[in-house]
Design a protein around this motif. Structure first.
Motif, short mmCIF file in Angstrom:
data_model
loop_
_atom_site.label_atom_id
_atom_site.label_comp_id
_atom_site.label_asym_id
_atom_site.label_seq_id
_atom_site.Cartn_x
_atom_site.Cartn_y
_atom_site.Cartn_z
N PHE A 8 -6.66 0.32 6.81
CA PHE A 8 -5.79 1.48 6.01
C PHE A 8 -5.95 1.70 4.50
O PHE A 8 -6.29 1.10 3.97
CB PHE A 8 -4.03 1.07 5.55
CG PHE A 8 -3.73 -0.02 7.39
CD1 PHE A 8 -3.01 1.40 7.66
CD2 PHE A 8 -3.28 -1.22 7.30
CE1 PHE A 8 -2.12 0.81 8.77
CE2 PHE A 8 -2.46 -1.82 8.18
CZ PHE A 8 -2.40 -0.79 9.14
N THR A 9 -6.15 2.61 4.16
CA THR A 9 -6.24 3.43 3.13
C THR A 9 -5.14 3.05 2.18
O THR A 9 -3.91 3.17 2.73
CB THR A 9 -6.79 5.30 2.79
OG1 THR A 9 -5.54 5.32 3.62
CG2 THR A 9 -7.28 5.16 3.75
N LEU A 10 -5.07 3.27 0.87
CA LEU A 10 -3.77 3.21 -0.09
C LEU A 10 -2.80 4.56 -0.18
O LEU A 10 -1.56 4.74 0.08
CB LEU A 10 -4.27 3.01 -1.39
CG LEU A 10 -3.13 3.32 -2.30
CD1 LEU A 10 -2.52 1.84 -2.53
CD2 LEU A 10 -3.41 3.25 -3.87
N ASP A 11 -2.94 5.94 0.45
CA ASP A 11 -2.56 6.56 1.05
C ASP A 11 -1.77 6.39 1.94
O ASP A 11 -0.44 6.61 2.51
CB ASP A 11 -3.01 7.91 0.75
CG ASP A 11 -3.74 8.25 -0.25
OD1 ASP A 11 -2.77 8.26 -1.49
OD2 ASP A 11 -4.28 9.41 -0.23
N GLU A 12 -2.27 6.32 3.46
CA GLU A 12 -1.55 5.31 4.39
C GLU A 12 -1.11 3.90 4.05
O GLU A 12 0.17 4.07 4.72
CB GLU A 12 -2.85 5.07 5.59
CG GLU A 12 -3.91 6.09 5.70
CD GLU A 12 -4.75 5.18 7.11
OE1 GLU A 12 -4.77 5.87 7.49
OE2 GLU A 12 -5.54 4.93 6.48
N LEU A 13 -0.93 3.19 3.46
CA LEU A 13 0.27 1.99 3.23
C LEU A 13 1.08 2.56 2.84
O LEU A 13 2.40 2.45 2.88
CB LEU A 13 -0.69 0.59 2.36
CG LEU A 13 -0.11 -0.49 2.63
CD1 LEU A 13 -0.61 -0.84 3.75
CD2 LEU A 13 -1.38 -1.02 1.04
N CYS A 14 0.46 3.42 1.79
CA CYS A 14 2.02 4.21 0.78
C CYS A 14 2.66 4.75 2.17
O CYS A 14 4.49 4.21 1.58
CB CYS A 14 1.07 4.72 0.15
SG CYS A 14 0.79 4.69 -1.55
N ALA A 15 2.99 5.52 2.89
CA ALA A 15 3.42 6.09 3.39
C ALA A 15 3.92 5.24 4.96
O ALA A 15 5.36 5.44 5.22
CB ALA A 15 2.32 6.86 4.36
N LEU A 16 3.60 4.41 5.57
CA LEU A 16 3.38 3.32 6.57
C LEU A 16 5.05 2.28 6.02
O LEU A 16 5.67 2.22 6.06
CB LEU A 16 3.09 2.28 6.92
CG LEU A 16 1.71 2.63 7.77
CD1 LEU A 16 0.94 1.72 7.76
CD2 LEU A 16 2.13 2.95 9.36
N VAL A 17 5.04 2.32 4.47
CA VAL A 17 6.18 1.31 3.50
C VAL A 17 7.43 1.83 2.36
O VAL A 17 8.00 1.29 1.93
CB VAL A 17 5.33 0.27 2.87
CG1 VAL A 17 4.66 -0.57 3.44
CG2 VAL A 17 4.13 0.85 1.72
#
Length: 141
Positions: A8-17
């Motif tokens: 995951f990119t940081l943006d994707e991780l932010c969205a997931l959590v």
């Protein structure tokens, strides 16, 4: 089925959590979250990072401090068996603030419970208090 190999990119991780970048970077800085794999623009996060953040969020929503969450995470890493739903008791330190439940049974008879250290859920504490009151009534009849 979860994909443990996905990154995951940081943006994707932010969205997931459902956290912002600043909070995730803060958790990394505090040592609550492992650093990303790779460096710079090539940095990425794995399923392990996702699980760590979900664990942090779970304990934060349960009311634990970041210091206590760090202790829980370190304890979980040391365990080889599955973790318990209630965090292990915290060692008492001078100046620590604790919240206790106090059950007044009768004059001179009281019960004090520190819920987090007892490992009991709120429902279990209520059941314990009810059972103790009933038993006391039986004994004093």
């Amino acid at each position: 089925m979860k994909n443990d190999n996905r990154t995951f990119t940081l943006d994707e991780l932010c969205a997931l959590v459902e956290m912002n970048k600043r909070k995730i970077r803060f958790y990394i800085q505090k040592g609550l979250l492992q650093r990303p794999e790779g460096t710079g623009k090539g940095a990425f996060y794995t399923h392990r990072h996702l699980e760590q953040l979900l664990t942090i969020r779970k304990w934060k929503e349960a009311g634990l401090s970041l210091e206590r969450i760090q202790e829980v995470i370190e304890d979980e890493q040391r365990l080889t068996e599955p973790t318990k739903p209630v965090p292990p008791p915290r060692t008492r330190r001078p100046g620590a603030v604790e919240v206790w439940s106090h059950l007044f049974i009768a004059d001179g008879v009281e019960l004090h419970i520190e819920p987090q250290r007892s490992g009991l859920s709120p429902e279990q504490i209520r059941a314990l208090c009810k059972a103790i009151l009933q038993e006391y009534e039986t004994l004093t009849r």
